[in-house]
Scaffold this active site. Structure first.
Site, short mmCIF file in Angstrom:
data_model
loop_
_atom_site.label_atom_id
_atom_site.label_comp_id
_atom_site.label_asym_id
_atom_site.label_seq_id
_atom_site.Cartn_x
_atom_site.Cartn_y
_atom_site.Cartn_z
N ARG A 1 48.15 13.06 75.97
CA ARG A 1 47.49 11.84 75.55
C ARG A 1 46.81 12.05 74.22
NH1 ARG A 1 46.05 7.04 76.23
NH2 ARG A 1 43.96 6.31 75.92
N VAL B 1 50.67 1.37 67.63
CA VAL B 1 49.93 1.26 68.89
C VAL B 1 50.30 2.42 69.81
CG1 VAL B 1 49.64 -0.13 70.98
CG2 VAL B 1 49.62 -1.24 68.73
N ALA C 1 48.58 5.66 68.72
CA ALA C 1 47.16 5.69 69.03
C ALA C 1 46.89 5.71 70.52
CB ALA C 1 46.47 4.48 68.40
N GLU C 2 47.71 5.01 71.29
CA GLU C 2 47.45 4.89 72.73
C GLU C 2 47.84 6.14 73.52
OE1 GLU C 2 45.94 2.72 74.47
OE2 GLU C 2 45.75 0.96 73.20
N SER C 3 49.00 6.70 73.23
CA SER C 3 49.50 7.78 74.09
C SER C 3 49.98 9.01 73.35
CB SER C 3 50.67 7.26 74.94
OG SER C 3 51.80 7.00 74.12
#
Length: 255
Positions: A2, A108, A111-113
């Protein structure tokens, strides 16, 4: 792995417009990338200045002091991560189907995963686009005898398409206001509306909007310069920034 962002001690003013910001980052011993719009501790080194220029086609950041910028590792992470190429066909199809820009989906996801399909947040957001199970259920994803909603969200195709649909609906709700779209993806559109259609004054959300916008410009192909721009821009893109975070209590737009 992550993509974690530590947000302690940030004091960013609430603003509806996108502000410029730097990107700081480091790669930890396990190969996880960590990014922030501020230097949160000594591990974070300057990767890219908010007012710097870069060639987006090659994803190269401007030169910086060697001691201050782990640019090679971070550039490779953002540009050549194997899962970025692996899932690009799924992202391309979802971008087409839901009229969402491919660079935005990449930003996205980064940044998210950090391009990890197995990422699960402490509060239950799942997969590449960190979709909450409650969000997925609102879009019609249901558990069955074999798999829970969370298990179904672990499927990259399902995850990417749901993330793209949510972004599409947020763009319809906040047309031409990308900062509010990103803030809503992070904190929920209810939080944005609570603050009268402004980016909420949550440090995580402020940082998220900055970083995702920064990544968006990194992934967006350079546009041909007009004759008036050519002399000063030289075909390069200048960063206009906003950033990362994952506040799991996101409300969802009914389709």
């Amino acid at each position: 792995m992550r993509l974690a962002v530590l947000l302690a001690g940030m004091a960013l003013a609430c603003a509806a417009t996108v502000a410029r910001a730097d990107i700081y980052g480091y790669i930890d011993a396990e190969g996880n990338a960590h990014f922030s719009a501020e230097k949160l501790d000594e591990r974070y080194q300057l990767f890219l200045r908010g007012d710097g220029a870069f060639d987006s086609a090659e994803l190269k950041a401007p030169a910086a002091p060697a001691a201050a910028a782990p640019q090679g590792a971070i550039q490779q992470y953002l540009a050549r991560h194997p899962n970025l190429k692996k899932y690009e066909p799924l992202m391309t199809q979802a971008a087409h189907d839901y009229a969402v820009e491919l660079p935005l989906l990449k930003a996205v996801m980064a940044a998210e995963s950090g391009f990890n399909p197995g990422a699960v947040s402490p509060k239950g957001a799942v997969g590449l686009m960190q979709v909450m199970p409650a969000t997925a259920e609102r879009y019609g994803l249901q558990a069955d005898k074999r798999n829970s909603v969370s298990e179904k969200l672990a499927d990259p195709k399902t995850n990417i398409r749901l993330g793209a649909r949510y972004l599409r609906d947020l763009m319809r709700m906040f047309p031409d206001q990308m900062a509010l779209v990103l803030a809503s993806y992070n904190a929920g559109e209810g939080a944005v509306q609570k603050y009268r259609n402004r980016v909420p004054p949550y440090p995580e959300t402020q940082n998220y909007v900055k970083l995702v916008t920064q990544f968006y410009h990194l992934y967006k192909p350079a546009q041909p310069a007009s004759p008036a721009q050519a002399a000063s821009a030289s075909g390069r893109v200048y960063l206009t920034i906003p950033g990362r975070g994952n506040m799991p209590t996101r409300s969802v737009i009914e389709q």
